[in-house]
Design a protein around this motif. Sequence first.
Motif, PDB file in Angstrom:
ATOM      1  N   SER A 177     -31.267  35.070  84.451  1.00  0.00           N
ATOM      2  CA  SER A 177     -30.418  35.743  85.441  1.00  0.00           C
ATOM      3  C   SER A 177     -28.970  35.278  85.404  1.00  0.00           C
ATOM      4  N   LEU A 178     -28.611  34.408  84.466  1.00  0.00           N
ATOM      5  CA  LEU A 178     -27.232  33.924  84.407  1.00  0.00           C
ATOM      6  C   LEU A 178     -26.370  34.869  83.581  1.00  0.00           C
ATOM      7  N   VAL A 179     -25.182  35.134  84.077  1.00  0.00           N
ATOM      8  CA  VAL A 179     -24.269  36.054  83.408  1.00  0.00           C
ATOM      9  C   VAL A 179     -23.437  35.293  82.383  1.00  0.00           C
ATOM     10  N   CYS A 180     -23.174  35.906  81.237  1.00  0.00           N
ATOM     11  CA  CYS A 180     -22.389  35.264  80.174  1.00  0.00           C
ATOM     12  C   CYS A 180     -21.002  34.907  80.693  1.00  0.00           C
ATOM     13  N   ARG A 181     -20.515  33.753  80.246  1.00  0.00           N
ATOM     14  CA  ARG A 181     -19.205  33.282  80.697  1.00  0.00           C
ATOM     15  C   ARG A 181     -18.079  34.233  80.287  1.00  0.00           C
ATOM     16  N   GLY A 182     -18.198  34.813  79.113  1.00  0.00           N
ATOM     17  CA  GLY A 182     -17.103  35.645  78.619  1.00  0.00           C
ATOM     18  C   GLY A 182     -17.371  37.133  78.718  1.00  0.00           C
ATOM     19  N   GLU A 183     -18.475  37.536  79.353  1.00  0.00           N
ATOM     20  CA  GLU A 183     -18.829  38.959  79.409  1.00  0.00           C
ATOM     21  C   GLU A 183     -19.572  39.201  80.719  1.00  0.00           C
ATOM     22  N   ARG A 184     -18.849  39.661  81.705  1.00  0.00           N
ATOM     23  CA  ARG A 184     -19.387  39.751  83.055  1.00  0.00           C
ATOM     24  C   ARG A 184     -20.610  40.651  83.145  1.00  0.00           C
ATOM     25  N   GLY A 185     -20.696  41.673  82.340  1.00  0.00           N
ATOM     26  CA  GLY A 185     -21.795  42.628  82.449  1.00  0.00           C
ATOM     27  C   GLY A 185     -22.968  42.331  81.560  1.00  0.00           C
ATOM     28  N   SER A 186     -23.154  41.088  81.131  1.00  0.00           N
ATOM     29  CA  SER A 186     -24.240  40.766  80.207  1.00  0.00           C
ATOM     30  C   SER A 186     -24.942  39.503  80.663  1.00  0.00           C
ATOM     31  N   LEU A 187     -26.271  39.487  80.521  1.00  0.00           N
ATOM     32  CA  LEU A 187     -27.063  38.332  80.925  1.00  0.00           C
ATOM     33  C   LEU A 187     -27.227  37.362  79.767  1.00  0.00           C
ATOM     34  N   CYS A 188     -27.114  36.078  80.076  1.00  0.00           N
ATOM     35  CA  CYS A 188     -27.193  35.026  79.047  1.00  0.00           C
ATOM     36  C   CYS A 188     -28.200  33.961  79.446  1.00  0.00           C
ATOM     37  N   GLY A 189     -29.455  34.345  79.603  1.00  0.00           N
ATOM     38  CA  GLY A 189     -30.522  33.387  79.794  1.00  0.00           C
ATOM     39  C   GLY A 189     -30.545  32.761  81.169  1.00  0.00           C
ATOM     40  N   GLY A 190     -31.134  31.570  81.246  1.00  0.00           N
ATOM     41  CA  GLY A 190     -31.249  30.835  82.493  1.00  0.00           C
ATOM     42  C   GLY A 190     -31.434  29.365  82.207  1.00  0.00           C
ATOM     43  N   VAL A 191     -32.006  28.650  83.157  1.00  0.00           N
ATOM     44  CA  VAL A 191     -32.256  27.228  82.998  1.00  0.00           C
ATOM     45  C   VAL A 191     -33.552  27.064  82.216  1.00  0.00           C
ATOM     46  N   GLY A 192     -33.445  26.610  80.960  1.00  0.00           N
ATOM     47  CA  GLY A 192     -34.623  26.483  80.116  1.00  0.00           C
ATOM     48  C   GLY A 192     -35.199  27.816  79.684  1.00  0.00           C
ATOM     49  N   ARG A 193     -34.369  28.857  79.689  1.00  0.00           N
ATOM     50  CA  ARG A 193     -34.813  30.197  79.295  1.00  0.00           C
ATOM     51  C   ARG A 193     -33.777  30.834  78.374  1.00  0.00           C
ATOM     52  N   LEU A 194     -34.263  31.594  77.394  1.00  0.00           N
ATOM     53  CA  LEU A 194     -33.386  32.287  76.455  1.00  0.00           C
ATOM     54  C   LEU A 194     -33.509  33.796  76.623  1.00  0.00           C
ATOM     55  N   SER A 195     -32.364  34.471  76.725  1.00  0.00           N
ATOM     56  CA  SER A 195     -32.323  35.927  76.561  1.00  0.00           C
ATOM     57  C   SER A 195     -32.164  36.198  75.073  1.00  0.00           C
ATOM     58  N   ILE A 196     -33.198  36.735  74.433  1.00  0.00           N
ATOM     59  CA  ILE A 196     -33.220  36.840  72.972  1.00  0.00           C
ATOM     60  C   ILE A 196     -32.967  38.282  72.546  1.00  0.00           C
ATOM     61  N   TYR A 197     -32.082  38.403  71.566  1.00  0.00           N
ATOM     62  CA  TYR A 197     -31.761  39.687  70.954  1.00  0.00           C
ATOM     63  C   TYR A 197     -32.108  39.648  69.472  1.00  0.00           C
ATOM     64  N   LYS A 198     -32.589  40.754  68.968  1.00  0.00           N
ATOM     65  CA  LYS A 198     -32.747  40.911  67.523  1.00  0.00           C
ATOM     66  C   LYS A 198     -31.466  41.517  66.990  1.00  0.00           C
TER      67      LYS A 198
END
Length: 574
Positions: free
Chosen positions: A199-220
């Motif tokens: 649920s954490l938003v990417c530091r450089g991209e407000r409209g994109s999710l970048c994982g969480g604490v001990g969690r990865l948002s994975i893209y192919k």
Amino acid sequence: MAAPLYRLLCFLRQAQMVLLFLGIAYLMAGSILLLQRSSVRMPQPALTSLPSLQSLPAPPTALRAAGLGIRSRSKWADGQGESGGGVKAGQHWPASQNAGVQHLHRRWFYGMLPESPEQRGLLHRRSRHKGTYMGCFIHTATERALGGTVLYDLRKMTSSLCQDTCSESGYRFAGLEYGAECHCGNRISSLRAPDEDCSLVCRGERGSLCGGVGRLSIYKVEEQLPGQRKFRNVRYSGCFEMPKNTTSAFPVHSVQPNLTAQSCIETCTDKELPLAVLRRPHCFCAQTSPLFRSSQQLKGQECAEAGGLNHSTTSPPTAAAPDLHYYHVYQTPVLDSRCRERTFLPQRSTSLVALSSFPGAGNTWVRHLIELVTGYYTGSFYFDGTLYNRGFKGEKDYWKSGRSVCVKTHESGQREIEMFDSAILLIRNPYRSLMAEFNRKCAGHLGYATDAQWKSKEWPEFVDSYAPWWASHALSWLKFGRRLHVVHYEDLQRALVSEIRLIGSFLNATVTEERLMCAETHQDGHFKRSGAKQPSLDPFTPDMRSTIDFYIHTVDQALKNRNMTRLPQEYRPR
């Protein structure tokens, strides 16, 4: 009269106690609310009503770079001002050693971000990702989703940046964690987690999710056609002679009738192996091996007859058909898994070891080599956010913590020198050091100054200020240093394995053959400036050269008087 006065004094004492209890209750209530924010989800306002990420306060554990913090000698030696949070340059900040506190800091920073399923879904729909979103996966110290390269960027991490980095490094999957960390890999090795955990938003991209604490948002990542993939950090290791039966022990072997270096590198990168070994039509993939040491590389006519390749690190050439005994070897972008893990020292050291150098002498490069061969992080007397973002985790650790194998410093005062129990003194040709530091001042760690900057009045002022410092730095450490090991940058370039072995011995660190080979194979790392670009004109005037040569002679004599290794022949005036 006495009775009313006595009652007044009693009342005041009671009021003091009440105020004390109210203050304690206020502090306790604030602490409880802060802890609740780390675990309880609160209804949040609409995304459009939130301030931009740049306007949010930074978490305590993510301080930004504030310059080197070197004592001012001129306007070139001044720090870079104050960080965005008002932290003055040169302050040394101990890192939090409690994982729970670090997670709490991250939760605190992202507490105002939307966490409802509807808002997360809206973010995913609004985001334009280059690759395919695979989901949220567990990523902990014991269960890692992706095991490849890691990239840090605490200020401007985006899903596109992470995917591009992983793609150029030869990986198929890109995972984002904590809103600022990028992990790469060719296979997902952990279980899937609930989507709400990422649920954490990417530091450089407000409209994109970048994982969480001990969690990865994975893209192919977007797949490219075979032969069109472009890799960073591909290096031709050379031509080697081996017995015919040696290749039978390599873990991967494929036969490709139209074999090229590019296709073999792609094959080995997909298998997450660091070496591609070619002998047309055979492609072998291998771990780092003693068979491919630089000292065993063939340089004679045999290799020319074996293929006559025009080798390049950016676009590997087509492989020819060498003799059966000869093999062309390439380093893929994959780091040997035996050399990937790095930690802080398991027990705090009571002895502080400095890695001291004049700026521009290759301190960051040597730190990279030391971390490769020892497996331990190096620390820093300063805090350089750029280096921390790129994986030098010791940057954030307090330099006196005793958790780092050695500590970077550019200081040259007697008091600062005597704070260390021993030191590695790194010396580089002052002409090269001055140019490297001027490049860094003008264009960052990996950039280059423009011709206009070399021709400006700033360059002579820089040399007048920094050239004496090059000499005084070395002379001060030779005079006040308690236990010194002198390393010459040029000797390290020429004989890397033997020199780095001596450094490991000086640090009293166990250096295995596998890690030595990793250092030799991946010696450039990601933080060594390419030597391709040089100023169009010689930036050193005759007066500058006369002055610098005098400093060279002075330092050389000091080394001789201390029975230390003297300066290399190529830049010592005779």
